[in-house]
Design a protein around this motif. Structure first.
Motif, short mmCIF file in Angstrom:
data_model
loop_
_atom_site.label_atom_id
_atom_site.label_comp_id
_atom_site.label_asym_id
_atom_site.label_seq_id
_atom_site.Cartn_x
_atom_site.Cartn_y
_atom_site.Cartn_z
N ALA A 281 -7.19 -16.73 7.76
CA ALA A 281 -7.06 -15.86 6.60
C ALA A 281 -6.54 -14.46 6.95
N PHE A 282 -6.49 -14.11 8.22
CA PHE A 282 -6.06 -12.78 8.62
C PHE A 282 -4.77 -12.88 9.43
N PRO A 283 -3.63 -12.70 8.79
CA PRO A 283 -2.37 -12.78 9.54
C PRO A 283 -2.19 -11.56 10.44
N GLU A 284 -1.46 -11.75 11.53
CA GLU A 284 -1.10 -10.62 12.37
C GLU A 284 -0.25 -9.69 11.52
N ASN A 285 -0.46 -8.39 11.67
CA ASN A 285 0.28 -7.45 10.84
C ASN A 285 0.40 -6.11 11.53
N ILE A 286 1.34 -5.31 11.04
CA ILE A 286 1.51 -3.94 11.53
C ILE A 286 1.69 -3.02 10.32
N ASN A 287 1.32 -1.77 10.51
CA ASN A 287 1.64 -0.77 9.48
C ASN A 287 1.93 0.55 10.16
N LEU A 288 2.66 1.38 9.43
CA LEU A 288 3.10 2.67 9.96
C LEU A 288 2.67 3.75 8.97
N ASN A 289 2.00 4.76 9.50
CA ASN A 289 1.49 5.84 8.67
C ASN A 289 1.91 7.19 9.27
N PHE A 290 2.29 8.11 8.42
CA PHE A 290 2.65 9.47 8.83
C PHE A 290 1.60 10.41 8.27
N ILE A 291 0.98 11.23 9.14
CA ILE A 291 -0.07 12.15 8.72
C ILE A 291 0.35 13.57 9.10
N ASP A 292 0.30 14.48 8.13
CA ASP A 292 0.63 15.87 8.42
C ASP A 292 -0.31 16.42 9.49
N ASP B 213 0.85 -1.19 0.00
CA ASP B 213 0.00 0.00 0.00
C ASP B 213 0.89 1.24 0.00
N PRO B 214 0.92 1.98 -1.12
CA PRO B 214 1.83 3.13 -1.21
C PRO B 214 1.51 4.27 -0.23
N ARG B 215 0.32 4.28 0.35
CA ARG B 215 -0.02 5.34 1.32
C ARG B 215 0.63 5.12 2.67
N LEU B 216 1.09 3.89 2.93
CA LEU B 216 1.71 3.56 4.20
C LEU B 216 3.22 3.54 4.06
N LYS B 217 3.93 3.93 5.11
CA LYS B 217 5.39 3.98 5.09
C LYS B 217 6.02 2.62 5.35
N PHE B 218 5.28 1.74 6.03
CA PHE B 218 5.84 0.45 6.41
C PHE B 218 4.72 -0.55 6.67
N ILE B 219 4.88 -1.77 6.18
CA ILE B 219 3.94 -2.85 6.45
C ILE B 219 4.74 -4.12 6.72
N ALA B 220 4.40 -4.83 7.78
CA ALA B 220 5.02 -6.12 8.07
C ALA B 220 3.90 -7.11 8.42
N ILE B 221 4.06 -8.34 7.93
CA ILE B 221 3.02 -9.35 8.08
C ILE B 221 3.63 -10.64 8.63
N HIS B 222 2.93 -11.23 9.58
CA HIS B 222 3.31 -12.54 10.08
C HIS B 222 2.99 -13.54 8.97
#
Length: 188
Positions: A81-92, A64-73
């Motif tokens: 069907a839903f792996p544990e995951n994290i994402n990092l987003n920066f918002i002005d 997802d190009p809107r997010l700075k970082f995505i990691a998936i178990h």
């Protein structure tokens, strides 16, 4: 004779109870130690000025190009069907602060389709971030998921670290999610 027999029975009972308690405590100690002994790897992003540590077997993706970082178990045959995951987003968020970023995050999360409830809120002991746990439904499958959102504020940006797991496995990953949140380093 009866007294002697009674003492022997009592002694055996206490010895067996003590042995069982020691066995249970040993099991809990080593089970807990093994679950927390997970190895981590550090991901550094020079362009966005952050670094974060994640479990070493998780996959980093840029789906997802809107997010700075995505990691998936990674999935296994036993995972759902839903792996544990994290994402990092920066918002002005010019002229903001941690409290306003936190309020904005909660407000926008409450407005999302499938939102069910916020179940817990808190602040890091060192005051670096605030967090909240929410429950929501995946609208396509009606699967209930839990998310913990860690909110940081740095350089006029709200930084949201979102950690998601299926409702049934969330408690197992909550400590891992906090460890990930504590590892996030933002350049000032």
């Amino acid at each position: 004779m009866r007294f002697k027999y009674g003492l022997l029975t009592l002694f055996n009972f206490l010895a067996m109870t003590t042995f069982r308690m020691l066995a249970l405590l040993s099991f809990l100690f080593f089970a807990g130690k093994n679950s927390m002994a997970q190895t981590f790897k550090t991901y550094k992003d020079a362009a966005n000025h952050f670094e974060i540590s994640i479990p070493s077997n998780w996959l980093v993706t840029q789906s997802d190009p809107r997010l700075k970082f995505i990691a998936i178990h990674p999935q296994t045959e036993t995972n759902n069907a839903f792996p544990e995951n994290i994402n990092l987003n920066f918002i002005d968020a010019p002229h903001g602060n941690l409290d306003s970023a936190y309020a904005m995050s909660i407000e926008s999360n409450n407005a999302l389709p499938g939102f069910l409830s916020i179940t817990k809120k808190g602040t890091a002991t060192n005051g670096r971030y605030k967090w909240y746990i929410n429950s929501h439904k995946d609208l396509q499958t009606n699967t209930v998921l839990q998310t913990i959102v860690f909110v940081y504020y740095n350089k006029e940006k709200a930084i949201l670290l979102t950690c998601t797991a299926p409702f049934g496995s969330f408690e197992r990953y909550k400590l891992v999610f906090f460890k990930i949140a504590d590892s996030l380093k933002l350049q000032s």
